[in-house]
Scaffold this motif. Sequence first.
Motif, PDB file in Angstrom:
ATOM      1  N   ASP A  33       0.857  -1.188   0.000  1.00  0.00           N
ATOM      2  CA  ASP A  33       0.000   0.000   0.000  1.00  0.00           C
ATOM      3  C   ASP A  33       0.891   1.235   0.000  1.00  0.00           C
ATOM      4  O   ASP A  33       1.546   1.536   0.992  1.00  0.00           O
ATOM      5  N   TYR A  34       0.929   1.905  -1.119  1.00  0.00           N
ATOM      6  CA  TYR A  34       1.758   3.106  -1.224  1.00  0.00           C
ATOM      7  C   TYR A  34       0.908   4.378  -1.277  1.00  0.00           C
ATOM      8  O   TYR A  34       1.387   5.437  -1.672  1.00  0.00           O
ATOM      9  N   SER A  35      -0.322   4.291  -0.824  1.00  0.00           N
ATOM     10  CA  SER A  35      -1.231   5.436  -0.895  1.00  0.00           C
ATOM     11  C   SER A  35      -0.737   6.638  -0.093  1.00  0.00           C
ATOM     12  O   SER A  35      -1.167   7.764  -0.345  1.00  0.00           O
ATOM     13  N   CYS A  36       0.203   6.422   0.817  1.00  0.00           N
ATOM     14  CA  CYS A  36       0.734   7.540   1.606  1.00  0.00           C
ATOM     15  C   CYS A  36       1.427   8.578   0.730  1.00  0.00           C
ATOM     16  O   CYS A  36       1.542   9.735   1.132  1.00  0.00           O
ATOM     17  N   ILE A  37       1.878   8.203  -0.478  1.00  0.00           N
ATOM     18  CA  ILE A  37       2.545   9.198  -1.323  1.00  0.00           C
ATOM     19  C   ILE A  37       1.578  10.273  -1.799  1.00  0.00           C
ATOM     20  O   ILE A  37       2.014  11.349  -2.186  1.00  0.00           O
ATOM     21  N   PHE A  38       0.278   9.995  -1.740  1.00  0.00           N
ATOM     22  CA  PHE A  38      -0.700  11.004  -2.133  1.00  0.00           C
ATOM     23  C   PHE A  38      -0.896  12.060  -1.050  1.00  0.00           C
ATOM     24  O   PHE A  38      -1.475  13.103  -1.297  1.00  0.00           O
ATOM     25  N   GLU A  39      -0.397  11.765   0.149  1.00  0.00           N
ATOM     26  CA  GLU A  39      -0.460  12.720   1.253  1.00  0.00           C
ATOM     27  C   GLU A  39       0.853  13.478   1.407  1.00  0.00           C
ATOM     28  O   GLU A  39       0.936  14.402   2.225  1.00  0.00           O
ATOM     29  N   GLU A  40       1.852  13.080   0.667  1.00  0.00           N
ATOM     30  CA  GLU A  40       3.171  13.708   0.735  1.00  0.00           C
ATOM     31  C   GLU A  40       3.571  14.149  -0.671  1.00  0.00           C
ATOM     32  O   GLU A  40       4.141  13.375  -1.434  1.00  0.00           O
ATOM     33  N   PRO A  41       3.256  15.392  -1.020  1.00  0.00           N
ATOM     34  CA  PRO A  41       3.516  15.856  -2.386  1.00  0.00           C
ATOM     35  C   PRO A  41       4.962  15.677  -2.844  1.00  0.00           C
ATOM     36  O   PRO A  41       5.202  15.395  -4.018  1.00  0.00           O
ATOM     37  N   ASN A  42       5.929  15.827  -1.945  1.00  0.00           N
ATOM     38  CA  ASN A  42       7.332  15.670  -2.344  1.00  0.00           C
ATOM     39  C   ASN A  42       7.626  14.256  -2.817  1.00  0.00           C
ATOM     40  O   ASN A  42       8.425  14.057  -3.736  1.00  0.00           O
ATOM     41  N   ALA A  43       7.005  13.269  -2.203  1.00  0.00           N
ATOM     42  CA  ALA A  43       7.227  11.877  -2.605  1.00  0.00           C
ATOM     43  C   ALA A  43       6.652  11.626  -3.991  1.00  0.00           C
ATOM     44  O   ALA A  43       7.297  10.991  -4.837  1.00  0.00           O
ATOM     45  N   LEU A  44       5.459  12.106  -4.240  1.00  0.00           N
ATOM     46  CA  LEU A  44       4.845  11.937  -5.559  1.00  0.00           C
ATOM     47  C   LEU A  44       5.635  12.694  -6.614  1.00  0.00           C
ATOM     48  O   LEU A  44       5.879  12.187  -7.714  1.00  0.00           O
TER      49      LEU A  44
END
Length: 99
Positions: A33-44
């Motif tokens: 589950d990598y959905s956390c990247i949608f909460e961290e703009p720098n990661a996306l």
Amino acid sequence: MQKLSHSFSGALRTFSFWIANGTVGLPILEGIDYSCIFEEPNALEQAYAIFANVIEMDDDGKVCNPKYAEMRAALFIRSYVDSSYKVEPEFEGWEVALY
């Protein structure tokens, strides 16, 4: 004025679709589950930068390595959500550069 090729536009659209629906980078991200990247703009942003920096096109604008560019971005995502995961080969500076 030059525009992005249809080949690149299609590769970017496909990559974006897979990122959004949770299926990018299989099997590297299988079951993760990598959905956390949608909460961290720098990661996306970093995942997209890697994809864009790694992708290559021929003289006609045809994308030559879309799966490799996706895989490198997926390796970043995997390392982002699992700090114990080691990216092999390690990223080079040009792959992760933000322009």
